[in-house]
Scaffold this active site. Structure first.
Site, PDB file in Angstrom:
ATOM      1  N   SER A   1       0.835  -1.211   0.000  1.00 47.28           N
ATOM      2  CA  SER A   1       0.000   0.000   0.000  1.00 47.28           C
ATOM      3  C   SER A   1       0.868   1.259   0.000  1.00 47.28           C
ATOM      4  O   SER A   1       0.444   2.329  -0.427  1.00 47.28           O
ATOM      5  CB  SER A   1      -0.870   0.027   1.252  1.00 47.28           C
ATOM      6  OG  SER A   1      -0.024   0.012   2.399  1.00 47.28           O
TER       7      SER A   1
ATOM      8  N   CYS B   1       3.037  -7.157   1.804  1.00 49.34           N
ATOM      9  CA  CYS B   1       2.052  -6.530   2.690  1.00 49.34           C
ATOM     10  C   CYS B   1       1.303  -7.636   3.421  1.00 49.34           C
ATOM     11  O   CYS B   1       0.686  -8.490   2.757  1.00 49.34           O
ATOM     12  CB  CYS B   1       1.089  -5.703   1.843  1.00 49.34           C
ATOM     13  SG  CYS B   1      -0.317  -5.053   2.763  1.00 49.34           S
TER      14      CYS B   1
ATOM     15  N   TYR C   1      -4.159   0.237   3.897  1.00 47.71           N
ATOM     16  CA  TYR C   1      -4.881  -1.012   3.645  1.00 47.71           C
ATOM     17  C   TYR C   1      -5.522  -1.571   4.917  1.00 47.71           C
ATOM     18  O   TYR C   1      -6.528  -2.263   4.854  1.00 47.71           O
ATOM     19  CB  TYR C   1      -3.930  -2.063   3.074  1.00 47.71           C
ATOM     20  CG  TYR C   1      -3.791  -2.047   1.568  1.00 47.71           C
ATOM     21  CD1 TYR C   1      -4.364  -1.041   0.792  1.00 47.71           C
ATOM     22  CD2 TYR C   1      -3.075  -3.052   0.922  1.00 47.71           C
ATOM     23  CE1 TYR C   1      -4.226  -1.050  -0.586  1.00 47.71           C
ATOM     24  CE2 TYR C   1      -2.943  -3.069  -0.456  1.00 47.71           C
ATOM     25  CZ  TYR C   1      -3.517  -2.072  -1.205  1.00 47.71           C
ATOM     26  OH  TYR C   1      -3.383  -2.093  -2.570  1.00 47.71           O
ATOM     27  N   GLY C   2      -4.906  -1.272   6.059  1.00 39.25           N
ATOM     28  CA  GLY C   2      -5.405  -1.826   7.322  1.00 39.25           C
ATOM     29  C   GLY C   2      -6.792  -1.332   7.700  1.00 39.25           C
ATOM     30  O   GLY C   2      -7.427  -1.877   8.592  1.00 39.25           O
TER      31      GLY C   2
ATOM     32  N   HIS D   1       5.461  -2.351   7.261  1.00 40.53           N
ATOM     33  CA  HIS D   1       5.915  -0.998   7.604  1.00 40.53           C
ATOM     34  C   HIS D   1       6.779  -0.989   8.872  1.00 40.53           C
ATOM     35  O   HIS D   1       7.614  -0.103   9.046  1.00 40.53           O
ATOM     36  CB  HIS D   1       4.718  -0.068   7.845  1.00 40.53           C
ATOM     37  CG  HIS D   1       4.134   0.510   6.597  1.00 40.53           C
ATOM     38  ND1 HIS D   1       3.368  -0.220   5.724  1.00 40.53           N
ATOM     39  CD2 HIS D   1       4.220   1.762   6.062  1.00 40.53           C
ATOM     40  CE1 HIS D   1       2.989   0.554   4.720  1.00 40.53           C
ATOM     41  NE2 HIS D   1       3.497   1.760   4.898  1.00 40.53           N
TER      42      HIS D   1
ATOM     43  N   CYS E   1       3.440  -6.304  10.167  1.00 37.78           N
ATOM     44  CA  CYS E   1       3.098  -5.341   9.116  1.00 37.78           C
ATOM     45  C   CYS E   1       4.439  -4.931   8.537  1.00 37.78           C
ATOM     46  O   CYS E   1       5.380  -4.634   9.293  1.00 37.78           O
ATOM     47  CB  CYS E   1       2.375  -4.132   9.700  1.00 37.78           C
ATOM     48  SG  CYS E   1       2.278  -2.721   8.568  1.00 37.78           S
TER      49      CYS E   1
HETATM   50  N1  DGL Z   1       2.391  -2.657   4.884  1.00 37.84           N
HETATM   51  C1  DGL Z   1       1.127  -3.218   5.080  1.00 37.84           C
HETATM   52  C2  DGL Z   1       1.135  -4.483   5.884  1.00 37.84           C
HETATM   53  O1  DGL Z   1       2.108  -5.189   5.862  1.00 37.84           O
HETATM   54  C3  DGL Z   1      -0.122  -2.372   5.120  1.00 37.84           C
HETATM   55  C4  DGL Z   1      -0.146  -1.098   5.904  1.00 37.84           C
HETATM   56  C5  DGL Z   1      -1.412  -0.325   5.616  1.00 37.84           C
HETATM   57  O2  DGL Z   1      -1.552   0.179   4.493  1.00 37.84           O
HETATM   58  O3  DGL Z   1      -2.306  -0.266   6.502  1.00 37.84           O
HETATM   59  O4  DGL Z   1       0.186  -4.853   6.512  1.00 37.84           O
END
Ligand code: DGL
Length: 259
Positions: free
Chosen positions: A9, A72, A40-41, A186, A184
């Site tokens: 995302s 992701c 995306y969450g 991130h 996640c």
């Molecule tokens: N990087 C993503 C993950 O691994 C999604 C983060 C998001 O967009 O909420 O879940």
């Protein structure tokens, strides 16, 4: 050499891309982020599947992609079956590292730090039941942390007090986890900051496991010695995305385009 699509995302997938490119430097990398639908969450399951499938299919067809990494966790927990049924190339997903965490914990208490979407998914609960039986697994879904990671990538300083506040329930008092799964993609981007506010806690992610899986699927091509390339794509090339051009160059992604 293979054309490898890494998809997320936002900037989180860079934590997986870094591991894959380190192990397999000779390939051509297409880092694609769906910033038009970030975060995306917070998306419904159907909206998430629809946007992943549409964007990944478009990238695969436009760039003769040989292998896709859904970098992701949130998307991997729900969109992999649909993607795999539509594409005739390998699609590798990211699974929260619950299994290694269950082996590493001494106290028997594990923390799973992920997005609200990942925390809510049946997939995640099945994973815990299968790979961490008898362990206590604390769950925390945080979009705030995802946004902080995006800010760090864009060059902003991270306020450790904010982070300390978010993580306080897992660091103060008894019953705190000794192993925290960064569920996640991130969150490995905030590894240093998270380690600073959770001293003594083991932080684990799935980046190197994904790199091993990709290397296995590409077989002998891991041995090619020429230098690969990297370019980035986004679903909305606005002013905020333009600002990411310079940081992306530091990650070996030399240009940014609209999908
Ligand atoms: N990087 C993503 C993950 O691994 C999604 C983060 C998001 O967009 O909420 O879940």
């Amino acid at each position: 050499m293979a054309n490898i699509l890494m998809f997320d995302s936002g900037m989180g997938g860079l934590s997986v891309y870094r591991e894959v490119r380190r192990v397999l430097p000779a390939h051509h990398y297409f880092y694609c982020f769906d910033n038009a639908h970030f975060p995306y969450g917070e998306l419904s399951e159907q909206a998430l599947i629809d946007t992943c499938v549409a964007t990944v299919e478009q990238m695969v067809n436009a760039h003769a992609i040989d292998l896709v990494v859904i970098a992701c966790n949130t998307a991997s927990t729900i969109a992999l079956p649909e993607l795999r049924s539509r594409l005739c190339i390998p699609v590798v997903g990211v699974v929260p590292a619950i299994k290694p965490a269950a082996t590493l914990t001494h106290s028997g208490c594990i923390g799973l730090l992920a997005t609200p979407g990942t925390i809510a998914r049946d997939y995640t609960h099945q994973l815990i039941a299968e790979f961490a039986p008898g362990k206590q697994v604390l769950l925390k879904g945080s979009t705030e942390l995802v946004v902080l990671a995006e800010r760090k990538l864009a060059g902003e300083e991270i306020d450790l007090e904010t982070l300390r506040g978010i993580m306080a329930p897992w660091t103060e008092g008894s019953g705190c986890p000794d192993v925290v799964v960064l569920g996640c993609t991130h969150f490995p981007l905030l590894r240093e900051e998270l380690a600073a506010v959770m001293p003594g806690v083991t932080l684990i992610d799935s980046g190197s496991a994904v790199a091993r899986r990709v290397a296995h699927l590409l077989g002998d091509s891991a041995q090619i010695e020429s230098q690969g390339t990297g370019v980035a794509f986004c679903t909305r090339l606005d002013a905020a995305a333009e600002k990411l051009k310079a940081p992306l160059v530091n990650w070996g992604l030399t240009s940014l385009h609209a999908v």
